[in-house]
Motif scaffolding. Structure first.
Motif, PDB file in Angstrom:
ATOM      1  N   ALA A  32      -0.097   2.161   3.192  1.00  0.00           N
ATOM      2  CA  ALA A  32       0.676   1.045   2.695  1.00  0.00           C
ATOM      3  C   ALA A  32      -0.493   1.041   1.270  1.00  0.00           C
ATOM      4  CB  ALA A  32       1.240  -0.232   3.207  1.00  0.00           C
ATOM      5  N   THR A  33      -1.594   0.585   1.958  1.00  0.00           N
ATOM      6  CA  THR A  33      -2.472   0.293   0.513  1.00  0.00           C
ATOM      7  C   THR A  33      -2.600   1.423  -0.540  1.00  0.00           C
ATOM      8  OG1 THR A  33      -3.916  -1.167   2.068  1.00  0.00           O
ATOM      9  CG2 THR A  33      -5.273  -0.018  -0.134  1.00  0.00           C
ATOM     10  N   GLN A  34      -2.716   2.849   0.362  1.00  0.00           N
ATOM     11  CA  GLN A  34      -2.560   3.944  -0.045  1.00  0.00           C
ATOM     12  C   GLN A  34      -1.715   4.377  -0.511  1.00  0.00           C
ATOM     13  OE1 GLN A  34      -5.303   6.320  -1.013  1.00  0.00           O
ATOM     14  NE2 GLN A  34      -6.668   7.039   0.301  1.00  0.00           N
ATOM     15  N   GLU A  35      -0.316   4.135  -0.354  1.00  0.00           N
ATOM     16  CA  GLU A  35       0.594   4.662  -1.558  1.00  0.00           C
ATOM     17  C   GLU A  35       0.843   3.092  -2.473  1.00  0.00           C
ATOM     18  OE1 GLU A  35       5.550   4.117  -0.351  1.00  0.00           O
ATOM     19  OE2 GLU A  35       3.710   4.587   1.080  1.00  0.00           O
ATOM     20  N   GLU A  36       0.664   2.352  -2.023  1.00  0.00           N
ATOM     21  CA  GLU A  36       1.027   1.313  -3.272  1.00  0.00           C
ATOM     22  C   GLU A  36      -0.198   0.991  -4.709  1.00  0.00           C
ATOM     23  OE1 GLU A  36       3.879   0.358  -3.759  1.00  0.00           O
ATOM     24  OE2 GLU A  36       4.722   0.399  -1.952  1.00  0.00           O
ATOM     25  N   CYS A  37      -1.547   0.636  -3.632  1.00  0.00           N
ATOM     26  CA  CYS A  37      -2.505   0.887  -4.458  1.00  0.00           C
ATOM     27  C   CYS A  37      -2.724   2.753  -5.473  1.00  0.00           C
ATOM     28  CB  CYS A  37      -3.346   0.437  -4.189  1.00  0.00           C
ATOM     29  SG  CYS A  37      -3.494  -0.804  -3.616  1.00  0.00           S
ATOM     30  N   GLY A  38      -2.950   3.469  -4.502  1.00  0.00           N
ATOM     31  CA  GLY A  38      -2.828   4.446  -5.161  1.00  0.00           C
ATOM     32  C   GLY A  38      -1.599   5.696  -5.919  1.00  0.00           C
ATOM     33  N   ALA A  39      -0.584   4.542  -6.271  1.00  0.00           N
ATOM     34  CA  ALA A  39       0.375   5.199  -6.755  1.00  0.00           C
ATOM     35  C   ALA A  39      -0.120   5.528  -8.213  1.00  0.00           C
ATOM     36  CB  ALA A  39       1.553   4.307  -6.753  1.00  0.00           C
ATOM     37  N   MET A  58      -4.295  -9.873  -5.133  1.00  0.00           N
ATOM     38  CA  MET A  58      -3.530  -9.553  -4.321  1.00  0.00           C
ATOM     39  C   MET A  58      -2.500 -10.858  -4.865  1.00  0.00           C
ATOM     40  SD  MET A  58      -3.496  -6.301  -3.555  1.00  0.00           S
ATOM     41  CE  MET A  58      -1.682  -6.625  -2.628  1.00  0.00           C
ATOM     42  N   GLY A  59      -2.687 -11.657  -5.678  1.00  0.00           N
ATOM     43  CA  GLY A  59      -2.076 -13.296  -5.367  1.00  0.00           C
ATOM     44  C   GLY A  59      -1.496 -12.847  -6.785  1.00  0.00           C
ATOM     45  N   ASP A  60      -2.044 -12.200  -7.355  1.00  0.00           N
ATOM     46  CA  ASP A  60      -1.724 -12.474  -8.528  1.00  0.00           C
ATOM     47  C   ASP A  60      -1.836 -10.870  -9.190  1.00  0.00           C
ATOM     48  OD1 ASP A  60      -1.704 -12.770 -11.646  1.00  0.00           O
ATOM     49  OD2 ASP A  60      -3.194 -12.724 -11.689  1.00  0.00           O
ATOM     50  N   LEU A  61      -0.536  -9.876  -8.614  1.00  0.00           N
ATOM     51  CA  LEU A  61      -0.016  -8.924  -9.369  1.00  0.00           C
ATOM     52  C   LEU A  61       0.652  -8.789 -10.207  1.00  0.00           C
ATOM     53  CD1 LEU A  61       0.297  -7.154  -5.517  1.00  0.00           C
ATOM     54  CD2 LEU A  61      -1.422  -7.142  -6.675  1.00  0.00           C
ATOM     55  N   GLU A  73       6.940  -9.009  -0.860  1.00  0.00           N
ATOM     56  CA  GLU A  73       6.320  -9.818   0.282  1.00  0.00           C
ATOM     57  C   GLU A  73       5.538  -9.687   1.501  1.00  0.00           C
ATOM     58  OE1 GLU A  73       3.316 -13.010   0.686  1.00  0.00           O
ATOM     59  OE2 GLU A  73       3.771 -12.185  -0.875  1.00  0.00           O
ATOM     60  N   ALA A  74       6.623  -8.871   2.014  1.00  0.00           N
ATOM     61  CA  ALA A  74       5.961  -8.008   3.363  1.00  0.00           C
ATOM     62  C   ALA A  74       4.745  -7.310   3.038  1.00  0.00           C
ATOM     63  CB  ALA A  74       6.479  -7.927   4.021  1.00  0.00           C
ATOM     64  N   THR A  75       4.851  -6.135   2.098  1.00  0.00           N
ATOM     65  CA  THR A  75       4.051  -5.348   2.279  1.00  0.00           C
ATOM     66  C   THR A  75       2.682  -6.129   1.213  1.00  0.00           C
ATOM     67  OG1 THR A  75       5.672  -3.998   1.708  1.00  0.00           O
ATOM     68  CG2 THR A  75       3.659  -2.924   0.617  1.00  0.00           C
ATOM     69  N   ARG A  76       2.753  -6.711   0.676  1.00  0.00           N
ATOM     70  CA  ARG A  76       2.308  -7.282  -0.858  1.00  0.00           C
ATOM     71  C   ARG A  76       0.561  -7.986   0.394  1.00  0.00           C
ATOM     72  NH1 ARG A  76      -0.729 -11.822  -1.431  1.00  0.00           N
ATOM     73  NH2 ARG A  76       0.245 -12.639   0.009  1.00  0.00           N
ATOM     74  N   ALA A  77       1.068  -8.200   1.667  1.00  0.00           N
ATOM     75  CA  ALA A  77       0.604  -9.550   2.955  1.00  0.00           C
ATOM     76  C   ALA A  77      -0.091  -8.905   3.906  1.00  0.00           C
ATOM     77  CB  ALA A  77       1.388 -10.303   3.682  1.00  0.00           C
ATOM     78  N   GLU A  78       0.960  -7.210   3.887  1.00  0.00           N
ATOM     79  CA  GLU A  78      -0.321  -6.491   4.694  1.00  0.00           C
ATOM     80  C   GLU A  78      -1.111  -5.309   4.228  1.00  0.00           C
ATOM     81  OE1 GLU A  78       0.790  -1.682   6.391  1.00  0.00           O
ATOM     82  OE2 GLU A  78       2.747  -3.311   5.844  1.00  0.00           O
TER      83      GLU A  78
END
Length: 146
Positions: A32-39, A58-61, A73-78
């Motif tokens: 999920a980090t690779q996919e979301e941040c790496g986008a 992560m608290g101020d996306l 929220e689930a993806t952010r928390a993960e």
């Protein structure tokens, strides 16, 4: 001497493992980090920042360096849990009034890049946030001098 300096800097980064050549830090392995941040940018190794920094980021996306990078929220928390659990443990956060959120503003980063970066390199990279422009193996955790 360079290898010794790189190992010392890696130790300042924290508990991230160092490859035998001294230029390796554990890359992002979380999907999920690779996919979301790496986008939008390279998914930076969690060991580059302390846990408090990742929590602040992560608290101020909604205001992620001038962009809205909000996630459900689930993806952010993960992602935050992954970054925090793999964060550097080597920072003395007492020297920061607020957690650092830009890797490029940290002392070890400035030390590594202050003498080596030419104007031609910066034109190529456009920003210090573009690690892969100069470090071809950055996404695999290799930050040797290419």
């Amino acid at each position: 001497m360079k290898a010794l300096t790189t190992v010392a800097i890696a130790l300042l980064v924290g508990a991230a493992p160092v490859h035998a050549d001294g230029d390796w830090i554990r890359p992002v392995t979380h999907a999920a980090t690779q996919e979301e941040c790496g986008a939008c940018h390279m998914a930076y190794p969690a060991g580059f920042l302390p846990a408090r920094s990742w929590s602040a980021i992560m608290g101020d996306l909604e205001n992620h360096f001038g962009e809205n990078a909000q996630l459900d929220e689930a993806t952010r928390a993960e992602i935050e849990a992954y970054l925090v659990s793999n964060a550097s443990k080597g920072f003395r956060l007492s020297v920061f009034s607020t957690p650092p959120i830009k890797i490029s503003e940290l002392r070890w980063f400035k030390h590594e890049h202050s003498h080596e970066v030419s104007s031609a390199m910066m034109r190529k990279a456009k920003s210090f946030s573009n690690c892969a422009a100069c470090h071809r193996g950055a996404e695999q955790g290799y930050f040797d001098d290419d």
